[in-house]
Design a protein around this motif. Structure first.
Motif, PDB file in Angstrom:
ATOM      1  N   GLY A   1      -4.835  -6.267   3.409  1.00  0.00           N
ATOM      2  CA  GLY A   1      -3.811  -6.789   4.290  1.00  0.00           C
ATOM      3  C   GLY A   1      -3.902  -6.247   5.703  1.00  0.00           C
ATOM      4  N   ARG A   2      -4.282  -4.984   5.829  1.00  0.00           N
ATOM      5  CA  ARG A   2      -4.350  -4.396   7.171  1.00  0.00           C
ATOM      6  C   ARG A   2      -5.409  -5.103   8.014  1.00  0.00           C
ATOM      7  NH1 ARG A   2      -7.011  -0.797   3.819  1.00  0.00           N
ATOM      8  NH2 ARG A   2      -9.097  -0.137   4.462  1.00  0.00           N
TER       9      ARG A   2
ATOM     10  N   LEU B   1      -3.815  -8.562   9.117  1.00  0.00           N
ATOM     11  CA  LEU B   1      -2.802  -8.400  10.158  1.00  0.00           C
ATOM     12  C   LEU B   1      -3.415  -7.941  11.473  1.00  0.00           C
ATOM     13  CD1 LEU B   1       0.088  -6.849   8.033  1.00  0.00           C
ATOM     14  CD2 LEU B   1      -0.098  -9.184   8.909  1.00  0.00           C
TER      15      LEU B   1
ATOM     16  N   ASP C   1      -1.284  -7.448  -0.290  1.00  0.00           N
ATOM     17  CA  ASP C   1       0.089  -7.187  -0.690  1.00  0.00           C
ATOM     18  C   ASP C   1       0.991  -8.359  -0.300  1.00  0.00           C
ATOM     19  OD1 ASP C   1       2.895  -5.843   0.345  1.00  0.00           O
ATOM     20  OD2 ASP C   1       2.119  -4.886  -1.468  1.00  0.00           O
TER      21      ASP C   1
ATOM     22  N   ASP D   1       2.502  -7.963   3.088  1.00  0.00           N
ATOM     23  CA  ASP D   1       1.551  -8.237   4.161  1.00  0.00           C
ATOM     24  C   ASP D   1       1.334  -9.735   4.326  1.00  0.00           C
ATOM     25  OD1 ASP D   1       1.187  -5.579   4.780  1.00  0.00           O
ATOM     26  OD2 ASP D   1      -0.632  -5.342   3.586  1.00  0.00           O
TER      27      ASP D   1
END
Length: 320
Positions: A81-82, A85, A110, A113
């Protein structure tokens, strides 16, 4: 539409698709879009992956943001997810796209996310769909993936032609994040099932039961499941399973560990009594950090067998 008395279907719309993440999953998926007649602009941090995609007709882009400029739809297939994003917010993917572009994230991330990605896309004037997949590398190569989609009905309908080109089935699961919710629930079932099937085979070995005999019974009885009949964790009964090629990954153990970790975190956050799911997450985390780092997730049978080896030897059973 009729021509000369025959019904003629309208030609499918040709779209320009930006595709970020051209690894073992994304590469074949992008290739199927090219084969379906779409123009695909692709980007990957790996020069090797980008070159491989170019050989299938994907047009290499200079950056992730460059894939979005002029695209009708942007698809991402990223590790976590990071990354999604950061790409959306910090690396200019949303800013580079024309207003109203559809962003389809096929990563497994997630739920929170995924919802944040939807919100970021909407704030930038775009549409979004979370659409993680099931089927692994084999499904990506054969275009038999199942897509689990979260988002609006209009967004799902807009993405449907592309999803059908890359997979065999697409299910609209509900609101933003629902696709990710379905994915982690499905993979919790799969992880638990693979451990159960593996433990049963190791138990059978200790009792002197052949792999084929156990398979023949379980595959036509109440023990039948995908982990047994398609991804059988022992060599022999299912020739196409990873066990027959020394557990070279279809679906790698670290990816299963990641998915089970997401499921475990969601279960804890929701107060769900998921005892088997939590234990499966622990087992796969340990396996992925050790011997299973480069193996298919079905290779966990080896870890179970190693821990069981003294008992098996005492019973005079050979272990393959």
């Amino acid at each position: 539409m009729r021509a000369g008395g025959a019904v003629v279907s309208p030609a499918p719309e040709t779209l320009t698709v930006g595709f970020v993440g051209l690894g073992r999953m994304g590469g074949p998926m992008a290739a199927h879009l090219v084969a379906a007649g779409h123009r695909v602009l692709g980007y990957d941090l790996s020069a090797g992956s980008l070159a491989a995609a170019a050989r299938t007709g994907v047009e290499p882009a200079a950056s992730a943001a460059a894939t979005a400029a002029g695209a009708d739809v942007v698809i991402t297939m990223l590790p976590a997810g990071r990354h999604v994003l950061a790409l959306y917010r910090d690396e200019g993917l949303l800013a580079a796209a024309r207003p109203g572009t559809l962003f389809v994230d096929c990563s497994t991330i997630d739920v929170a996310d995924a919802r944040a990605a939807h919100e970021a896309a909407a704030a930038a004037g775009h549409q979004a769909l979370d659409a993680p997949v099931s089927g692994g590398v084999t499904g990506a190569e054969a275009a038999t993936l199942t897509f689990m989609a979260g988002g609006g009905e209009a967004e799902f309908a807009r993405a449907a032609p592309l999803l059908s080109a890359m997979g065999g089935k697409a299910v609209h699961c509900g609101a933003p994040g629902a696709g990710q919710a379905a994915k982690i629930c499905n993979n919790m079932i799969l992880g638990i099932s693979m451990i159960a099937v593996s433990e049963a085979f190791v138990l059978g070995e200790s009792l002197g039961l052949s792999h084929q005999a156990l398979y023949d019974v379980a595959a036509t009885s109440s023990g039948q499941c995908w982990a047994l009949s398609v991804n059988c964790p022992v060599p022999g009964p299912v020739p196409g399973s990873p066990a027959g090629r020394d557990y070279r990954p279809g679906f790698a153990a670290p990816l299963m560990a990641k998915d089970l970790g997401l499921a475990a975190a969601a279960a804890r956050a929701g107060g769900v009594d998921a005892e088997l799911g939590l234990r499966a997450a622990e087992m796969y985390a340990a396996f992925a950090e050790g011997a299973g780092a480069a193996q298919d997730f079905s290779g966990i049978v080896r870890a179970i067998r190693e821990r069981s080896a003294p008992t098996a030897e005492q019973n005079g059973t050979s272990t393959p």
